[in-house]
Design an enzyme around this catalytic site. Sequence first.
Site, short mmCIF file in Angstrom:
data_model
loop_
_atom_site.label_atom_id
_atom_site.label_comp_id
_atom_site.label_asym_id
_atom_site.label_seq_id
_atom_site.Cartn_x
_atom_site.Cartn_y
_atom_site.Cartn_z
N CYS A 97 0.46 -1.17 0.10
CA CYS A 97 0.47 -0.19 0.20
C CYS A 97 1.16 1.18 0.15
O CYS A 97 0.92 1.75 -0.93
CB CYS A 97 -0.57 -0.35 1.12
SG CYS A 97 -2.48 1.02 0.72
N ARG A 131 -12.39 6.95 -1.07
CA ARG A 131 -11.02 5.66 -1.00
C ARG A 131 -11.81 4.54 -1.22
O ARG A 131 -13.08 4.05 -1.64
CB ARG A 131 -10.37 5.84 0.75
CG ARG A 131 -10.30 7.28 1.12
CD ARG A 131 -9.71 6.38 3.21
NE ARG A 131 -8.50 5.61 2.60
CZ ARG A 131 -7.23 6.20 2.75
NH1 ARG A 131 -7.49 8.04 2.32
NH2 ARG A 131 -6.73 5.95 3.30
N HIS A 199 -3.44 -5.24 2.13
CA HIS A 199 -3.50 -6.11 3.82
C HIS A 199 -3.93 -6.88 3.81
O HIS A 199 -4.30 -7.98 3.21
CB HIS A 199 -3.34 -4.61 4.49
CG HIS A 199 -3.06 -2.91 4.10
ND1 HIS A 199 -2.28 -2.48 4.37
CD2 HIS A 199 -3.44 -2.51 3.83
CE1 HIS A 199 -2.25 -1.35 4.27
NE2 HIS A 199 -2.85 -1.05 3.57
N1 GLN Z 1 -1.72 6.51 2.27
C1 GLN Z 1 -1.99 6.22 0.83
C2 GLN Z 1 -3.65 6.56 0.69
O1 GLN Z 1 -4.06 6.29 0.99
C3 GLN Z 1 -1.70 4.65 1.51
C4 GLN Z 1 -2.40 4.36 2.87
C5 GLN Z 1 -2.10 2.57 3.10
O2 GLN Z 1 -1.18 2.75 2.47
N2 GLN Z 1 -3.10 1.70 3.89
O3 GLN Z 1 -3.57 6.26 -0.59
#
Ligand code: GLN
Length: 245
Positions: A97, A131, A199
């Site tokens: 990620c 998101r 993840h």
């Molecule tokens: N900050 C990054 C995003 O929001 C990665 C997030 C994460 O590692 N879960 O895209």
Amino acid sequence: MPDRTLRVCALYPDLMNIYADRGNLLLLERRCTWRGMGFELVGVGLGEEIDPDAHDLLYLGGGQDRDQQLVAADLATRKRDAVHAHAARGGAILAVCGGYQLLGHSYELADERVPGVGLLDLETVRHDGPRLIGNVAIEVDLPGTGGPRVLAGFENHGGRTHLGPGVRPLGRVLKGHGNTGSSGHEGAVQGAVVGTYLHGPLLPKNAWFADWLVRQALALDVGLPPLDDALEDAAHAGARTAAGL
Ligand code: GLN
């Protein structure tokens, strides 16, 4: 395989570790121990050097935007040459990620362009839209794994990652969003360098992939001795079901 030791270097383990990404390291440690192999883990933080010849696997977990901003400048300057040298001699890298995003050229936020380490031909743009969150399953076809297999996990990212012509996707999205929510691709792979949004943590839910990674890291051309994977298989099945497969 008692004579082998897996030497892992976790980059920024305090800053880049969300959604239990550290569990990936625990899984590697356990599977090495169960097989009678050695396991060494060092953590390298801000301002510290990496020895490009000292590790079989570099590991970089996920992070919030603010933590990524903290590590990005350090990764792209102080550690850049060593990360490239490690990869060039065939060393493995797993980045999840936020870590995956930093393997590319850049991560563009509304008011800032966060530099990447430039190892993979990809760039990430922070999107105003929702998101990309949820359980995810992808189909991957990696050399030496006997054909297409499934990786299952969980994603939560605001960034959309666009791959350039120099890198190929890790997998095809079966369920979930993946790199952009619309490309149908998830992650990126180049030899033994893997970036993914998954993840979970990823490895405990996909033990077959952990073994593939160890084989890449140690440049083994033979399979690893089998383990009793009843629990790992159940975790994988649960993750697939959660993703709706
Ligand atoms: N900050 C990054 C995003 O929001 C990665 C997030 C994460 O590692 N879960 O895209």
